[in-house]
Design a protein around this motif. Structure first.
Motif, PDB file in Angstrom:
ATOM      1  N   LYS A  67      16.063   6.764  -5.563  1.00  0.00           N
ATOM      2  CA  LYS A  67      16.634   7.244  -4.306  1.00  0.00           C
ATOM      3  C   LYS A  67      15.532   7.938  -3.531  1.00  0.00           C
ATOM      4  O   LYS A  67      14.945   8.916  -4.008  1.00  0.00           O
ATOM      5  N   ASP A  68      15.232   7.410  -2.351  1.00  0.00           N
ATOM      6  CA  ASP A  68      14.174   7.965  -1.510  1.00  0.00           C
ATOM      7  C   ASP A  68      12.854   8.057  -2.266  1.00  0.00           C
ATOM      8  O   ASP A  68      12.161   9.069  -2.231  1.00  0.00           O
ATOM      9  N   ASN A  69      12.516   6.975  -2.976  1.00  0.00           N
ATOM     10  CA  ASN A  69      11.260   6.847  -3.710  1.00  0.00           C
ATOM     11  C   ASN A  69      11.160   7.794  -4.906  1.00  0.00           C
ATOM     12  O   ASN A  69      10.078   8.050  -5.418  1.00  0.00           O
ATOM     13  N   LYS A  70      12.289   8.324  -5.362  1.00  0.00           N
ATOM     14  CA  LYS A  70      12.306   9.215  -6.513  1.00  0.00           C
ATOM     15  C   LYS A  70      13.214   8.650  -7.593  1.00  0.00           C
ATOM     16  O   LYS A  70      14.290   8.135  -7.299  1.00  0.00           O
ATOM     17  N   LEU A  71      12.755   8.765  -8.835  1.00  0.00           N
ATOM     18  CA  LEU A  71      13.572   8.343  -9.959  1.00  0.00           C
ATOM     19  C   LEU A  71      14.800   9.230 -10.037  1.00  0.00           C
ATOM     20  O   LEU A  71      14.703  10.460 -10.003  1.00  0.00           O
TER      21      LEU A  71
ATOM     22  N   ARG B 229       0.817  -1.208   0.000  1.00  0.00           N
ATOM     23  CA  ARG B 229       0.000   0.000   0.000  1.00  0.00           C
ATOM     24  C   ARG B 229       0.852   1.259   0.000  1.00  0.00           C
ATOM     25  O   ARG B 229       0.407   2.317  -0.428  1.00  0.00           O
ATOM     26  N   THR B 230       2.082   1.152   0.491  1.00  0.00           N
ATOM     27  CA  THR B 230       2.933   2.340   0.632  1.00  0.00           C
ATOM     28  C   THR B 230       4.348   2.031   0.172  1.00  0.00           C
ATOM     29  O   THR B 230       5.306   2.176   0.946  1.00  0.00           O
ATOM     30  N   LEU B 231       4.506   1.596  -1.056  1.00  0.00           N
ATOM     31  CA  LEU B 231       5.831   1.290  -1.578  1.00  0.00           C
ATOM     32  C   LEU B 231       6.730   2.512  -1.513  1.00  0.00           C
ATOM     33  O   LEU B 231       6.328   3.633  -1.825  1.00  0.00           O
ATOM     34  N   HIS B 232       7.972   2.287  -1.094  1.00  0.00           N
ATOM     35  CA  HIS B 232       8.971   3.357  -1.024  1.00  0.00           C
ATOM     36  C   HIS B 232      10.223   2.824  -1.724  1.00  0.00           C
ATOM     37  O   HIS B 232      11.119   2.258  -1.100  1.00  0.00           O
ATOM     38  N   LEU B 233      10.270   3.001  -3.053  1.00  0.00           N
ATOM     39  CA  LEU B 233      11.301   2.380  -3.872  1.00  0.00           C
ATOM     40  C   LEU B 233      12.692   2.934  -3.587  1.00  0.00           C
ATOM     41  O   LEU B 233      12.868   4.126  -3.331  1.00  0.00           O
ATOM     42  N   GLU B 234      13.672   2.036  -3.656  1.00  0.00           N
ATOM     43  CA  GLU B 234      15.063   2.409  -3.396  1.00  0.00           C
ATOM     44  C   GLU B 234      15.973   1.480  -4.201  1.00  0.00           C
ATOM     45  O   GLU B 234      15.740   0.266  -4.293  1.00  0.00           O
ATOM     46  N   GLY B 235      17.009   2.049  -4.811  1.00  0.00           N
ATOM     47  CA  GLY B 235      17.950   1.235  -5.576  1.00  0.00           C
ATOM     48  C   GLY B 235      17.439   0.928  -6.973  1.00  0.00           C
ATOM     49  O   GLY B 235      16.594   1.632  -7.532  1.00  0.00           O
ATOM     50  N   THR B 236      17.940  -0.149  -7.563  1.00  0.00           N
ATOM     51  CA  THR B 236      17.599  -0.508  -8.933  1.00  0.00           C
ATOM     52  C   THR B 236      16.235  -1.202  -9.010  1.00  0.00           C
ATOM     53  O   THR B 236      15.974  -2.147  -8.280  1.00  0.00           O
ATOM     54  N   VAL B 237      15.396  -0.703  -9.901  1.00  0.00           N
ATOM     55  CA  VAL B 237      14.079  -1.298 -10.152  1.00  0.00           C
ATOM     56  C   VAL B 237      14.007  -1.635 -11.638  1.00  0.00           C
ATOM     57  O   VAL B 237      14.238  -0.775 -12.492  1.00  0.00           O
ATOM     58  N   GLU B 238      13.680  -2.888 -11.944  1.00  0.00           N
ATOM     59  CA  GLU B 238      13.599  -3.339 -13.332  1.00  0.00           C
ATOM     60  C   GLU B 238      12.171  -3.750 -13.663  1.00  0.00           C
ATOM     61  O   GLU B 238      11.493  -4.369 -12.837  1.00  0.00           O
TER      62      GLU B 238
END
Length: 338
Positions: free
Chosen positions: A110-114, A86-95
């Motif tokens: 980085k910190d949920n930002k592209l 519900r609250t994904l906070h992306l970090e690092g490499t996403v494919e």
């Protein structure tokens, strides 16, 4: 916010999903079945894809995320700081991957930002573009026109013909419906650009200076001209989204049946801002039952008229998703003074 344009992809806030904890090779996982409209479902067969998060973090404190197509092939792999779909906070490499298994994109977060370097690929596996983001973008998508915060270093068509190399070259793309062409210099748009949109009905011309539009003109099918200085302008609610949410909070009518059932949680309602600025085409993505969604739609209709969104100087229909938090606080206990 998802946009009803050529590449719809944006939403106001993250969608909410139901999750289930299941054992998988001695690790707990959070499994979410997600529908096409972004809502959740308890049935795998009705889901557009399945999202799985391992609840045990790695040494960096990140949780592994894997999304799968209905055929079982991988749709997305990456890492999140929060073990909650519900609250994904992306970090690092996403494919991300095409349904045929080929890599679609590789991006750094980085910190949920592209941020940093993003690579995109054609469906046939050939490299399409390399773009470097010098300013982090929270919600990257085609509608937001990434030229503002990035440099295009490389671009090739689906046959492998390279158009942009080391940030320089002539960009030229076309399909059965529309086309666009212009020059890149040092990774930025430069000089005169022109093309068509809306299935060739409208023509546009733009002039750039170091990646920024200095002037744009759209000519419609009847020869009318519409000047602009921004390719895309998002709809605006008078006073901003916070004011809209405050209006909803102050004017929402809690259904009596929902009060009796002590319903609490978060509704998620999507709607289209028409070219007139009026919300329309309501859809309930997350419902709490007992008439709560119907009353949510009703209060949104009562809010003020929006300023519509624009693309190439023309008003366009734009889709938003608005969360409404419902929470019944326990009644205060009374005590007699002594």
């Amino acid at each position: 916010m998802k946009y009803l344009l050529s590449n719809p992809s944006i939403s106001l806030l993250s969608l909410l999903f139901t999750y289930f904890v299941l054992p998988l090779q001695a690790q707990e996982t959070i499994v979410t079945y997600i529908k096409k409209n972004g809502g959740h479902t308890s049935f795998k067969d009705s889901a557009a894809y399945t999202s799985i998060i391992r609840s045990n973090p790695n040494t960096a404190g990140l949780y592994e995320l894997n999304d799968y197509y209905p055929n079982g092939s991988l749709k997305r792999h990456g890492w999140t700081k929060v073990a909650d779909s519900r609250t994904l906070h992306l970090e690092g490499t996403v494919e991300t991957y095409y349904e045929n298994g080929n890599l679609a994109s590789s991006a750094g977060y980085k910190d949920n930002k592209l941020s940093d370097t993003v690579k995109r690929y054609h469906n046939n596996g050939l490299l399409k573009e390399i773009r470097f983001f010098f300013k982090s973008e929270r919600s990257p998508n085609e509608f937001l026109f990434p030229e503002r915060d990035s440099r295009l270093l490389y671009y090739a068509d689906s046959t492998g013909r390279v158009q942009i190399k080391d940030g320089n070259g002539k960009f030229e793309v076309s399909n059965k419906k529309d086309r666009e062409q212009g020059q890149y210099a040092n990774g930025l748009r430069e000089g005169h650009w022109e093309g068509t949109f809306n299935k060739g009905e409208n023509q546009f011309e733009e002039w750039y200076e170091k990646g920024l539009i200095s002037k744009g003109i759209t000519t419609d099918s009847e020869g009318n001209k519409f000047p602009y200085t921004q390719r895309e302008v998002q709809p605006k609610y008078p006073g901003g989204i916070k004011k809209l949410m405050m209006f909803v909070a102050q004017n929402y009518n809690f259904p009596k049946e929902a009060i009796k059932a002590r319903v609490s949680g978060q509704l998620l309602i999507s709607f289209v801002i028409e070219k007139t600025g009026i919300p329309n085409d309501f859809e309930v993505i997350n419902d709490l039952g007992y008439g709560t969604a119907a009353n949510g739609i009703e209060v949104i209709k009562k809010a003020q008229k929006w300023t519509p969104g624009y693309q190439y100087g023309l008003p366009v229909r734009v889709k938003y998703s608005l969360p409404i938090r419902l929470n019944l606080l326990p009644a205060p206990t009374s005590s007699k003074s002594q």
